[in-house]
Design a protein around this motif. Structure first.
Motif, PDB file in Angstrom:
ATOM      1  N   SER A 107     -37.457  69.484 -72.570  1.00 38.25           N
ATOM      2  CA  SER A 107     -38.643  70.084 -73.199  1.00 38.25           C
ATOM      3  C   SER A 107     -38.307  70.980 -74.394  1.00 38.25           C
ATOM      4  CB  SER A 107     -39.438  70.872 -72.167  1.00 38.25           C
ATOM      5  OG  SER A 107     -38.679  71.952 -71.683  1.00 38.25           O
ATOM      6  N   HIS A 137     -39.586  69.523 -77.717  1.00 36.66           N
ATOM      7  CA  HIS A 137     -41.000  69.162 -77.834  1.00 36.66           C
ATOM      8  C   HIS A 137     -41.725  70.035 -78.844  1.00 36.66           C
ATOM      9  CE1 HIS A 137     -41.070  67.359 -73.502  1.00 36.66           C
ATOM     10  NE2 HIS A 137     -40.274  66.699 -74.322  1.00 36.66           N
ATOM     11  N   ASP A 138     -42.641  69.414 -79.564  1.00 32.10           N
ATOM     12  CA  ASP A 138     -43.479  70.173 -80.488  1.00 32.10           C
ATOM     13  C   ASP A 138     -44.693  70.731 -79.736  1.00 32.10           C
ATOM     14  OD1 ASP A 138     -44.951  67.893 -80.064  1.00 32.10           O
ATOM     15  OD2 ASP A 138     -45.100  67.321 -82.163  1.00 32.10           O
ATOM     16  N   LYS A 139     -45.543  71.465 -80.456  1.00 32.63           N
ATOM     17  CA  LYS A 139     -46.699  72.112 -79.825  1.00 32.63           C
ATOM     18  C   LYS A 139     -47.624  71.101 -79.161  1.00 32.63           C
ATOM     19  CE  LYS A 139     -50.607  75.213 -80.724  1.00 32.63           C
ATOM     20  NZ  LYS A 139     -51.185  74.836 -79.490  1.00 32.63           N
ATOM     21  N   GLN A 140     -47.876  69.983 -79.810  1.00 30.23           N
ATOM     22  CA  GLN A 140     -48.772  68.975 -79.244  1.00 30.23           C
ATOM     23  C   GLN A 140     -48.214  68.430 -77.931  1.00 30.23           C
ATOM     24  OE1 GLN A 140     -49.523  65.573 -81.724  1.00 30.23           O
ATOM     25  NE2 GLN A 140     -50.831  64.599 -80.216  1.00 30.23           N
ATOM     26  N   ARG A 141     -46.932  68.154 -77.905  1.00 29.52           N
ATOM     27  CA  ARG A 141     -46.302  67.627 -76.690  1.00 29.52           C
ATOM     28  C   ARG A 141     -46.326  68.660 -75.571  1.00 29.52           C
ATOM     29  NH1 ARG A 141     -41.995  63.691 -75.826  1.00 29.52           N
ATOM     30  NH2 ARG A 141     -42.101  63.358 -73.601  1.00 29.52           N
ATOM     31  N   MET A 142     -46.123  69.929 -75.915  1.00 28.47           N
ATOM     32  CA  MET A 142     -46.176  70.990 -74.912  1.00 28.47           C
ATOM     33  C   MET A 142     -47.594  71.129 -74.354  1.00 28.47           C
ATOM     34  SD  MET A 142     -43.144  72.074 -74.494  1.00 28.47           S
ATOM     35  CE  MET A 142     -43.167  73.690 -73.781  1.00 28.47           C
ATOM     36  N   ASP A 143     -48.609  71.009 -75.227  1.00 27.27           N
ATOM     37  CA  ASP A 143     -50.003  71.050 -74.772  1.00 27.27           C
ATOM     38  C   ASP A 143     -50.305  69.882 -73.831  1.00 27.27           C
ATOM     39  OD1 ASP A 143     -50.434  73.345 -76.243  1.00 27.27           O
ATOM     40  OD2 ASP A 143     -51.441  72.303 -77.896  1.00 27.27           O
ATOM     41  N   GLU A 144     -49.795  68.703 -74.157  1.00 33.19           N
ATOM     42  CA  GLU A 144     -49.985  67.540 -73.288  1.00 33.19           C
ATOM     43  C   GLU A 144     -49.335  67.762 -71.930  1.00 33.19           C
ATOM     44  OE1 GLU A 144     -48.396  64.229 -75.430  1.00 33.19           O
ATOM     45  OE2 GLU A 144     -50.056  64.170 -76.850  1.00 33.19           O
ATOM     46  N   ARG A 156     -48.767  70.647 -70.511  1.00 29.62           N
ATOM     47  CA  ARG A 156     -49.567  71.651 -69.810  1.00 29.62           C
ATOM     48  C   ARG A 156     -50.800  71.013 -69.183  1.00 29.62           C
ATOM     49  NH1 ARG A 156     -51.760  74.525 -73.807  1.00 29.62           N
ATOM     50  NH2 ARG A 156     -53.673  73.377 -73.485  1.00 29.62           N
TER      51      ARG A 156
END
Length: 80
Positions: A23, A26-33, A35
């Protein structure tokens, strides 16, 4: 004589990357996904727990199917 059979197959991918090493990149979008996936899995766990409680107790037990889209989709599969 006509015999009808009805069946349902439900495939759901619940895979995700939980390792810290995976992780880090991971970029912000991937981290949001990630979550959102974790929240969906937690909601699914609550539905499974409530379903088990309902099987072991008499009376009404609320099953929180409407918590998210995953649990609403899987509600049909669990009532079979």
């Amino acid at each position: 004589m006509v015999i009808s059979y009805h069946a349902m197959v439900c495939f759901t991918s619940l895979a995700g990357s939980e390792r810290y090493e995976d992780s880090k990149a991971h970029d912000k979008q991937r981290m949001d996904e990630s979550r959102d996936n974790n929240k969906s899995l937690m909601n699914l766990k609550e539905c499974v727990r409530a379903k088990a409680k309902m099987a072991s107790e008499d009376g009404f037990v609320h099953i929180p199917w409407r918590m998210n889209k995953l649990t609403m989709l899987l509600k049909v599969c669990s009532s079979v």
